[in-house]
Design a protein around this motif. Structure first.
Motif, mmCIF file in Angstrom:
data_model
loop_
_atom_site.group_PDB
_atom_site.id
_atom_site.type_symbol
_atom_site.label_atom_id
_atom_site.label_comp_id
_atom_site.label_asym_id
_atom_site.label_seq_id
_atom_site.Cartn_x
_atom_site.Cartn_y
_atom_site.Cartn_z
ATOM 1 N N SER A 31 -7.917 -5.516 -0.686
ATOM 2 C CA SER A 31 -6.474 -5.616 -0.460
ATOM 3 C C SER A 31 -6.079 -7.041 -0.125
ATOM 4 O O SER A 31 -6.925 -7.875 0.187
ATOM 5 N N ASP A 32 -4.786 -7.285 -0.184
ATOM 6 C CA ASP A 32 -4.219 -8.586 0.204
ATOM 7 C C ASP A 32 -3.013 -8.304 1.090
ATOM 8 O O ASP A 32 -2.007 -7.837 0.579
ATOM 9 N N LEU A 43 4.040 -13.625 5.271
ATOM 10 C CA LEU A 43 3.580 -12.576 4.363
ATOM 11 C C LEU A 43 4.792 -11.897 3.744
ATOM 12 O O LEU A 43 5.602 -11.308 4.451
ATOM 13 N N ARG A 45 4.382 -10.058 0.630
ATOM 14 C CA ARG A 45 3.981 -8.959 -0.246
ATOM 15 C C ARG A 45 2.584 -8.463 0.130
ATOM 16 O O ARG A 45 1.713 -9.249 0.481
ATOM 17 N N ILE A 46 2.422 -7.157 0.068
ATOM 18 C CA ILE A 46 1.135 -6.520 0.339
ATOM 19 C C ILE A 46 0.653 -5.905 -0.968
ATOM 20 O O ILE A 46 1.428 -5.262 -1.676
ATOM 21 N N THR A 47 -0.632 -6.088 -1.286
ATOM 22 C CA THR A 47 -1.190 -5.450 -2.476
ATOM 23 C C THR A 47 -2.479 -4.729 -2.115
ATOM 24 O O THR A 47 -3.362 -5.303 -1.473
ATOM 25 N N LEU A 62 4.024 0.115 6.788
ATOM 26 C CA LEU A 62 3.531 -1.008 7.591
ATOM 27 C C LEU A 62 4.062 -0.836 9.004
ATOM 28 O O LEU A 62 5.258 -0.619 9.206
ATOM 29 N N SER A 83 1.490 -2.244 -4.734
ATOM 30 C CA SER A 83 2.019 -3.359 -3.945
ATOM 31 C C SER A 83 3.421 -3.069 -3.437
ATOM 32 O O SER A 83 4.120 -2.197 -3.946
ATOM 33 N N ILE A 97 -1.491 -1.291 7.816
ATOM 34 C CA ILE A 97 -0.972 -0.818 6.533
ATOM 35 C C ILE A 97 -1.568 0.567 6.324
ATOM 36 O O ILE A 97 -2.794 0.727 6.359
#
Ligand code: CU
Length: 189
Positions: A31-32, A43, A45-47, A62, A83, A97
């Protein structure tokens, strides 16, 4: 004896339901941001990268360490990646997350990872300024003129308005006083 058979059946069933399908379950690959990582830049964006393709009905959330939910936007499933946009700047702290996805084998899978946010003060302020500007840009109700006007311009306009109002009132008062004086003088004659 019946009890023992029953227990064995239960164990066998538990084994079937838990262990056997595990080979096909869709887990998180990477993940990122990554699990346990520290984010030092804003931050947005979450992927999540899963082991297999996932269904589009996926859910992601989140949360800050105090349980506050941070709104995610633009949730997008593309094959094995999931994402979402982070809609507000994250204060320093620990975040979780969590997701609820349906993997390629049709099994719902829930899990979560945590990461840290540790951004220097100056960087946080810059990000907040950027977000304020972005918010002004996206406000459709404002006219172009208003959008162009900076906050200080707006304040100046407000001050100007107050000044001109005061001037008008002063002129009116003077005019009224003058009229009253003229009327009184005429009566005296
Ligand atoms: Cu499964």
């Amino acid at each position: 004896m019946k009890k023992l058979t029953g227990s064995l059946t239960l164990v066998a069933l538990l084994f079937l339901f838990s262990a056997s399908p595990a080979f096909a379950h869709t887990h998180l690959d990477t993940s990122d941001p990554e699990e346990g990582s520290t984010v030092t830049e804003a931050l947005d964006r979450i992927t999540l990268y899963f082991e297999t393709v996932i269904e589009e009905s996926a859910v992601m959330e989140l949360h800050a360490e105090d349980g506050t939910a941070i709104t995610l936007d633009n949730l997008t499933v593309h094959d094995d990646t999931f994402s979402a946009d982070v809609t507000e700047p994250l204060e320093n702290g620990t975040y979780t997350i969590s997701w609820d996805i349906i993997g390629v084998d049709g099994h719902p899978m829930e899990d979560s990872i945590s990461f840290e946010v540790d951004i220097e003060e100056a960087a946080v302020e810059d990000q907040e300024e950027e977000n304020t500007e972005a918010a002004e840009d996206t406000s459709g109700e404002q006219t172009e003129e208003n959008e162009a006007a900076s906050e200080s311009d707006v304040q100046e306009t407000a001050v100007d308005d107050t000044n001109s109002n005061t001037m008008l009132i002063t002129i009116l008062v003077i005019a009224i006083v003058a009229i009253v004086v003229i009327v009184l003088l005429k009566r005296k004659k």
